[in-house]
Design a protein around this motif. Structure first.
Motif, mmCIF file in Angstrom:
data_model
loop_
_atom_site.group_PDB
_atom_site.id
_atom_site.type_symbol
_atom_site.label_atom_id
_atom_site.label_comp_id
_atom_site.label_asym_id
_atom_site.label_seq_id
_atom_site.Cartn_x
_atom_site.Cartn_y
_atom_site.Cartn_z
ATOM 1 N N PHE A 34 0.846 -1.204 0.000
ATOM 2 C CA PHE A 34 0.000 0.000 0.000
ATOM 3 C C PHE A 34 0.878 1.249 0.000
ATOM 4 C CE2 PHE A 34 -2.786 3.051 2.435
ATOM 5 C CZ PHE A 34 -3.777 3.163 1.489
ATOM 6 N N MET A 38 2.806 3.866 -3.286
ATOM 7 C CA MET A 38 2.524 5.314 -3.257
ATOM 8 C C MET A 38 3.781 6.174 -3.308
ATOM 9 S SD MET A 38 -0.600 6.497 -0.810
ATOM 10 C CE MET A 38 -0.948 4.996 0.075
ATOM 11 N N ARG A 213 4.331 11.762 -7.629
ATOM 12 C CA ARG A 213 3.223 10.860 -7.943
ATOM 13 C C ARG A 213 3.487 9.465 -7.404
ATOM 14 N NH1 ARG A 213 2.243 10.595 -14.167
ATOM 15 N NH2 ARG A 213 4.484 10.897 -14.247
ATOM 16 N N LEU A 217 0.376 2.309 -8.883
ATOM 17 C CA LEU A 217 -0.970 2.237 -8.301
ATOM 18 C C LEU A 217 -1.511 0.819 -8.163
ATOM 19 C CD1 LEU A 217 -2.389 5.507 -9.810
ATOM 20 C CD2 LEU A 217 -2.110 4.994 -7.390
ATOM 21 N N GLU A 268 -14.342 12.606 -4.819
ATOM 22 C CA GLU A 268 -13.387 12.942 -5.884
ATOM 23 C C GLU A 268 -14.099 13.327 -7.180
ATOM 24 O OE1 GLU A 268 -9.300 10.505 -5.141
ATOM 25 O OE2 GLU A 268 -10.865 9.481 -6.253
ATOM 26 N N LEU A 278 -6.603 5.372 -6.707
ATOM 27 C CA LEU A 278 -6.017 5.726 -5.410
ATOM 28 C C LEU A 278 -7.106 6.125 -4.422
ATOM 29 C CD1 LEU A 278 -3.481 6.219 -3.685
ATOM 30 C CD2 LEU A 278 -3.379 8.532 -4.634
ATOM 31 N N SER A 282 -7.882 4.340 -0.974
ATOM 32 C CA SER A 282 -7.841 5.173 0.227
ATOM 33 C C SER A 282 -9.165 5.114 0.977
ATOM 34 C CB SER A 282 -7.540 6.623 -0.150
ATOM 35 O OG SER A 282 -6.391 6.709 -0.958
ATOM 36 N N VAL A 318 -7.067 14.773 3.548
ATOM 37 C CA VAL A 318 -5.738 14.574 2.967
ATOM 38 C C VAL A 318 -5.199 15.864 2.337
ATOM 39 C CG1 VAL A 318 -5.909 12.098 2.602
ATOM 40 C CG2 VAL A 318 -6.714 13.655 0.817
ATOM 41 N N PHE A 322 -1.312 20.226 2.708
ATOM 42 C CA PHE A 322 -0.913 21.313 1.811
ATOM 43 C C PHE A 322 -1.266 22.661 2.425
ATOM 44 C CE2 PHE A 322 -1.619 17.658 -1.030
ATOM 45 C CZ PHE A 322 -0.339 17.561 -1.547
ATOM 46 N N LEU A 330 2.338 10.096 2.940
ATOM 47 C CA LEU A 330 1.304 9.204 2.409
ATOM 48 C C LEU A 330 -0.002 9.300 3.199
ATOM 49 C CD1 LEU A 330 3.661 6.134 1.823
ATOM 50 C CD2 LEU A 330 3.316 8.138 0.369
ATOM 51 N N VAL A 335 -5.787 9.946 6.888
ATOM 52 C CA VAL A 335 -6.545 8.699 6.901
ATOM 53 C C VAL A 335 -6.649 8.114 8.308
ATOM 54 C CG1 VAL A 335 -6.675 6.343 6.009
ATOM 55 C CG2 VAL A 335 -5.976 8.216 4.497
ATOM 56 N N GLU B 44 -3.003 15.305 -13.790
ATOM 57 C CA GLU B 44 -3.471 14.128 -13.062
ATOM 58 C C GLU B 44 -3.718 14.547 -11.619
ATOM 59 O OE1 GLU B 44 -0.568 11.026 -13.567
ATOM 60 O OE2 GLU B 44 -0.780 11.022 -15.744
ATOM 61 N N TYR B 46 -3.995 13.205 -7.670
ATOM 62 C CA TYR B 46 -3.793 12.129 -6.698
ATOM 63 C C TYR B 46 -4.155 12.625 -5.307
ATOM 64 C CZ TYR B 46 -1.342 9.920 -10.497
ATOM 65 O OH TYR B 46 -1.044 9.365 -11.708
ATOM 66 N N ARG B 47 -5.155 12.026 -4.703
ATOM 67 C CA ARG B 47 -5.655 12.451 -3.389
ATOM 68 C C ARG B 47 -5.838 13.964 -3.361
ATOM 69 N NH1 ARG B 47 -2.665 8.490 1.029
ATOM 70 N NH2 ARG B 47 -4.137 6.798 0.835
ATOM 71 N N TYR B 51 -1.317 17.350 -10.377
ATOM 72 C CA TYR B 51 0.016 17.355 -10.949
ATOM 73 C C TYR B 51 -0.095 17.638 -12.436
ATOM 74 C CZ TYR B 51 1.397 14.827 -6.730
ATOM 75 O OH TYR B 51 1.622 14.466 -5.436
#
Lengths: 444, 112
Positions: A34, A38, A213, A217, A268, A278, A282, A318, A322, A330, A335, B44, B46-47, B51
């Motif tokens: 897992f 990643m 990235r 996956l 998402e 992903l 997740s 998640v 940022f 990860l 999570v 793309e 991701y979570r 990107y």
């Protein structure tokens, strides 16, 4: 513990041995894949090694003094926080008459083995926060110190009759805290620890500007699937017996995960335009994390609600790294910490002993099931204690190890990749000719 | 002699290969490449983290030909790899000074 003579129950014992094996499968190979998928291709081996090493270090310590420090039975004074590490040192003196699961006819050594796999995965979970940049020796040292100073005490306090158990002061003041399979002990614990250690280590070079990235996956999907399957041992096994309560935990584990996966993917789809693999992987893990403390304490609808809330909230959480600028590589925080808190707190709304649910003695039903706010208050308090306990102690341990041996690899090693820098290996041979030759063979 | 180099969409490789064989080309070198032209890359997620991927996968085909064949070979590659959409690639030709076949030591057009 057991006053009556021990009477072997082969059915329960077989189930607990099976559970122990599949819980170990969650770490090796589950988490290894897992997390390994990643990270970037230059650090996949190191990530897998860190998970294997967590099993090695913790497994060895568990047999030496970990079990004794967590579950040997004295609970007065300092033993409210941890039990005597020397009572069953090396498991010497441990007999079936004082088996942790003696009431279900499960021998002492089987209970030791089952619980060992929980200690292993809790430590292994932290690796996700610190990917790509920690020295191997520092990780080994951290694993040993952390499991001793943080995991064993917290597990003792919650499951070993200590401060946060049905015998502790919170149970007297409010109600018995509910943590069926490890929302506080495993997930909040590892999540808060991951945050603390990621803060001490600092960001990976280039984060968050440089793209990082996931390099594989399908590995991530494979790892998530192994975690999903193994988690039935984790949650249903936490009943300690093969019975209807284990069945309730099994069903809740199943349905919460189904809903959480769909919820993460739907989040998402609405936010980013596409549901991702992903995201599916997740969402599975987020649902599993959140249902863990509640596994036997809610009915099927409660499990679905927990899965829904965990899937959406964790998918949003998640992004926190940022916003706040901490490089939890990860998403152990997004999570496991958030999922663990979601499950632990929602118990306060959803706990019930109907529909095959099980509440420990002294626990109340949840707010939405006619139990008032008492259990909710209890759950919030234990979640907060677990966060603070793990974060603060981990921060101190991290600083001490950093001062003694340093934590982080040299910048050039990080840029070149820790696989080669720490292990002298490369994960994938992608070129037909590398121009090398065998320098010196090993003769047998 | 000329070296014809083509950057094409990976999924056109089989057609290009057949077209080259039909045009009498006896061998070629194919390698994976990445890059971008006017189409740029793509994004793309991701979570939740976006990107931008600037370089997209391409295939590079290289063929050594005798001078008179260069334009026919170029023509064969273009017609076999064209989809009309952005990202179809490019073909170019450069002069080659010398060619030697390793097995026999033959040189010049004999070695093609």
């Amino acid at each position: 513990m057991a006053a009556d003579a021990f009477k072997l129950d082969t059915g329960n014992t077989a189930w607990m041995m099976t559970s122990a094996v599949i819980v170990l499968m969650m770490t090796v190979p589950g988490l290894a894949f897992f997390y390994g998928g990643m990270v970037r291709s230059k650090s996949v081996l190191n990530m897998m090694v860190m998970n294997f090493v967590a099993a090695g270090v913790v497994g060895f310590i568990w047999i030496l003094y970990g079990y004794s420090m967590t579950f040997s039975t004295d609970t007065s004074g300092i033993n409210e926080i941890f039990a005597n590490p020397f009572k069953y040192f090396g498991l010497v003196g441990l007999t079936d008459d004082n088996s942790l699961l003696g009431g279900g006819g499960v021998p002492a050594l089987v209970a030791v083995g089952f619980q060992a796999t929980f200690a292993v995965i809790t430590v292994a979970l932290i690796t996700g926060a610190i990917a790509d940049r920690i020295k191997l020796g520092s990780w080994i040292a951290f694993s040993a110190v952390w499991v001793t100073a943080v995991y064993f005490p917290l597990a003792h306090m919650v499951w070993g009759g200590g401060l946060l158990s049905g015998d502790g002061p919170i149970a007297s003041a409010l109600s018995t805290p509910i943590d069926f399979a490890g929302g506080t002990v495993v997930h909040i614990d590892a999540g808060a620890a991951g945050l603390a250690l990621a803060l001490i280590l600092g960001r990976r070079k280039g984060w968050p500007k440089e793209p990082m990235r996931p390099h594989n996956l399908p590995y991530v999907m494979l790892g998530a699937a192994l975690l999903w399957v193994g988690w039935f041992g984790f949650n249903a096994g936490s009943e300690g017996a093969a019975d209807g309560t284990a069945g309730r935990a099994w069903i809740n584990t199943f349905v919460a995960t189904c809903v959480a996966m769909l919820a993460w993917m739907a989040t998402e789809k609405f936010r980013d335009g596409k549901a991702t693999s992903l995201g599916a992987a997740s969402g599975v893990v987020a649902g599993l994390v959140a249902i863990t403390p509640a596994a036997a304490a809610v009915d099927s609808y409660g499990a679905m609600i927990i899965g829904l809330v965990a899937g959406v909230l964790c998918a949003l959480a998640v992004g926190l790294k940022f916003r706040f600028g901490f490089d939890d590589a990860l998403d152990v925080v997004g999570v496991h910490l958030v999922g663990g808190i979601v499950g632990t707190v929602l118990i306060g709304f959803l706990a019930t002993d109907k529909q095959g649910g099980f509440l420990p003695e002294g626990a109340e039903r949840g707010l939405l099931y006619g139990g008032g706010v008492t259990q909710l208050a209890t759950q919030v308090v234990v979640a907060a204690i677990a966060v603070v306990f793990s974060f603060v102690l981990t921060y101190v341990i991290g600083l001490i190890i950093k001062a003694i041996t340093g934590l982080r690899v040299a910048e050039a090693d990080e840029v070149g990749g820790v696989d080669f820098a720490l292990h002298g290996e490369t994960a994938y041979d992608t070129t037909p000719a590398t121009g090398g030759r065998v320098k010196e063979g090993i003769s047998a | 002699m000329k070296l014809v180099t083509a950057i094409i969409q990976p999924h056109r490789l089989d057609d290009v290969k057949s077209a080259l064989e039909a045009a009498g080309v006896k061998g070629m070198t194919v390698s994976e490449a990445s890059g971008y032209g006017r189409q740029k890359g793509h994004t793309e997620v991701y979570r939740g983290a976006e990107y931008t991927v600037d370089l997209v996968p391409k295939v590079r085909v290289e063929v050594l030909v005798d001078d008179p064949d260069a334009s026919a070979v170029t023509e064969a590659i273009v017609s076999a790899s064209q989809t009309g959409k952005i990202g179809d690639g490019k073909v170019w030709t450069v002069p080659v000074d010398a060619v030697t076949r390793v097995r026999t030591g033959e040189t010049g057009a004999e070695a093609l």
